[in-house]
Motif scaffolding. Structure first.
Motif, short mmCIF file in Angstrom:
data_model
loop_
_atom_site.label_atom_id
_atom_site.label_comp_id
_atom_site.label_asym_id
_atom_site.label_seq_id
_atom_site.Cartn_x
_atom_site.Cartn_y
_atom_site.Cartn_z
N ALA A 101 0.84 -1.21 0.00
CA ALA A 101 0.00 0.00 0.00
C ALA A 101 0.87 1.25 0.00
N PHE A 102 2.00 1.22 0.71
CA PHE A 102 2.93 2.35 0.71
C PHE A 102 3.44 2.62 -0.70
N VAL A 103 3.80 1.56 -1.41
CA VAL A 103 4.29 1.72 -2.78
C VAL A 103 3.22 2.37 -3.65
N LYS A 104 2.00 1.89 -3.54
CA LYS A 104 0.92 2.47 -4.34
C LYS A 104 0.72 3.95 -4.02
N ALA A 105 0.76 4.30 -2.73
CA ALA A 105 0.58 5.70 -2.33
C ALA A 105 1.74 6.56 -2.82
N ALA A 106 2.96 6.01 -2.78
CA ALA A 106 4.12 6.76 -3.26
C ALA A 106 4.02 7.04 -4.75
N VAL A 107 3.58 6.05 -5.51
CA VAL A 107 3.44 6.24 -6.96
C VAL A 107 2.38 7.30 -7.25
N GLU A 108 1.28 7.28 -6.52
CA GLU A 108 0.26 8.30 -6.71
C GLU A 108 0.81 9.69 -6.43
N LEU A 109 1.61 9.82 -5.37
CA LEU A 109 2.21 11.11 -5.06
C LEU A 109 3.15 11.56 -6.19
N LEU A 110 3.97 10.63 -6.69
CA LEU A 110 4.93 10.98 -7.74
C LEU A 110 4.21 11.35 -9.04
N GLN A 111 3.08 10.75 -9.30
CA GLN A 111 2.28 11.15 -10.47
C GLN A 111 1.72 12.55 -10.28
N ARG A 112 1.20 12.82 -9.10
CA ARG A 112 0.50 14.08 -8.84
C ARG A 112 1.46 15.26 -8.77
N ARG A 113 2.59 15.10 -8.11
CA ARG A 113 3.48 16.24 -7.86
C ARG A 113 4.66 16.35 -8.83
N TYR A 114 5.06 15.23 -9.41
CA TYR A 114 6.28 15.25 -10.23
C TYR A 114 6.07 14.80 -11.66
N GLY A 115 4.84 14.59 -12.06
CA GLY A 115 4.56 14.20 -13.43
C GLY A 115 4.96 12.78 -13.75
N GLY A 116 5.01 11.92 -12.74
CA GLY A 116 5.38 10.53 -12.97
C GLY A 116 4.36 9.80 -13.83
N ASP A 117 4.87 8.88 -14.62
CA ASP A 117 4.03 8.09 -15.52
C ASP A 117 3.68 6.77 -14.83
N GLY A 118 2.42 6.59 -14.50
CA GLY A 118 1.98 5.38 -13.83
C GLY A 118 2.12 4.12 -14.65
N GLU A 119 2.35 4.27 -15.97
CA GLU A 119 2.55 3.11 -16.84
C GLU A 119 4.01 2.74 -16.96
N ARG A 120 4.89 3.57 -16.41
CA ARG A 120 6.34 3.29 -16.48
C ARG A 120 6.96 3.41 -15.08
N VAL A 121 6.56 2.51 -14.22
CA VAL A 121 7.08 2.46 -12.85
C VAL A 121 8.03 1.29 -12.75
N HIS A 122 9.26 1.57 -12.33
CA HIS A 122 10.30 0.56 -12.22
C HIS A 122 10.77 0.48 -10.77
N ALA A 123 11.09 -0.72 -10.31
CA ALA A 123 11.51 -0.91 -8.93
C ALA A 123 12.92 -1.46 -8.88
N VAL A 124 13.75 -0.87 -8.01
CA VAL A 124 15.12 -1.32 -7.77
C VAL A 124 15.25 -1.63 -6.29
N GLY A 125 15.65 -2.85 -5.95
CA GLY A 125 15.75 -3.21 -4.54
C GLY A 125 17.05 -3.91 -4.22
N PHE A 126 17.63 -3.55 -3.08
CA PHE A 126 18.87 -4.18 -2.60
C PHE A 126 18.57 -5.00 -1.35
N SER A 127 18.98 -6.28 -1.34
CA SER A 127 18.87 -7.13 -0.17
C SER A 127 17.42 -7.23 0.32
#
Length: 291
Positions: A101-127
């Motif tokens: 749910a946090f990830v979904k909320a973060a993506v919504e924020l990035l779309q709303r405030r920074y013009g993020g594209d909800g169709e081009r969301v990429h995840a990078v994770g360490f460990s």
């Protein structure tokens, strides 16, 4: 490519299930009103967004250098994630934190405030962050355009946490050191600094093969060397590719440890092993994501 003076770094927060969750956003002036790609970065255990930026010398910021992508480093709950492993005793698990749910909320924020594209969301994770990305792939695959996972492997079935996993294909890239002392390259018991068992996982090659099958790839993998320096580590690339299928790539860092390749060595080396310096992991991730 190094970040320029035009790069801005902003602290943001969202409220999820009554808890305030935080993230650090690295963004650049937009060249047009068109939406920009989104890259979400998830730190390892006992880290924060600030920690992973620091120990990687901010190199992951550069994933937005050419594409204009907005790069967001998310903070775990008490420095951990409620990840894909059943054997997870952190507060993120015991307090039933909904990091999906946090990830979904973060993506919504990035779309709303920074013009993020909800169709081009990429995840990078360490460990531990990579383990969370494995969970995202299985629980919300339609939300991801691609994933890059460093120093994490697929849990064995009896140690796999996601409920009702989805089978939608996702392009996945892995980077893993053969001398990783925390998440064994050859599979087996993962341990936090040689203690606190974290459950069984597949080997890195078997993990790549698992995702190739998940993506319906039947072609044999192709392995080739990657140009690197003259140090004690070297990199090899294994590709699972087939027309019309989401690709899977494994970068094997021979003699590499539990670290993100880059200019800054992970510390303490006697606990985490060697860091590969010559391999351009940012370029590799950017190319894989087609940024």
């Amino acid at each position: 490519m190094s970040p320029t003076s035009e790069v801005a770094v902003s602290a943001e927060s969202v409220v999820v299930a009554g808890r305030t969750r935080t993230l650090t956003v690295v963004h650049r002036p937009r060249a047009s009103a068109a939406p920009v790609p989104v890259v979400l970065v998830f730190h390892g255990s006992m880290q924060t967004a600030a920690t992973i930026r620091s120990f990687t010398a901010n190199i992951l910021d550069d994933l937005g250098a050419q594409s204009g992508a907005v790069v967001a480093y998310l903070d775990g709950y008490q420095r951990h994630w409620n990840d894909a492993k059943i054997v997870n005793s952190s507060a993120a698990r015991t307090d039933h934190i909904d990091d999906v749910a946090f990830v979904k909320a973060a993506v919504e924020l990035l779309q709303r405030r920074y013009g993020g594209d909800g169709e081009r969301v990429h995840a990078v994770g360490f460990s531990n962050g990579g383990q969370l990305v494995l969970r995202l792939i299985h629980e919300i695959p339609s939300a991801l355009a691609g994933a890059a996972i460093l120093s994490a492997t697929q849990p064995v079935p009896e140690n796999f946490a996601p409920d009702d996993p989805q089978d939608q294909p996702v392009p996945v890239m892995f980077v893993h050191g053969t001398k990783d002392p925390i998440t064994p390259y050859g599979g087996g018991m993962a341990k936090m600094y040689r203690f606190r068992p974290r459950g069984l996982g597949l080997s890195a090659p078997d993990t790549a093969a698992y995702y190739a099958r998940r993506n319906a790839i039947t072609a044999e993998p192709v392995t080739s060397p990657v140009a690197s320096g003259a140090g004690p580590t070297r990199v090899e690339r294994t590709d699972y590719r087939q027309p019309g299928r989401a690709p899977v790539t494994l970068y094997t860092v021979h003699n590499g440890g539990h670290a993100v390749p880059g200019p800054k060595s992970a510390r303490p080396r006697f606990l985490v092993g060697r860091t590969e310096h010559a391999f351009d992991v940012v370029q590799a991730i950017g190319d894989f994501f087609e940024l």
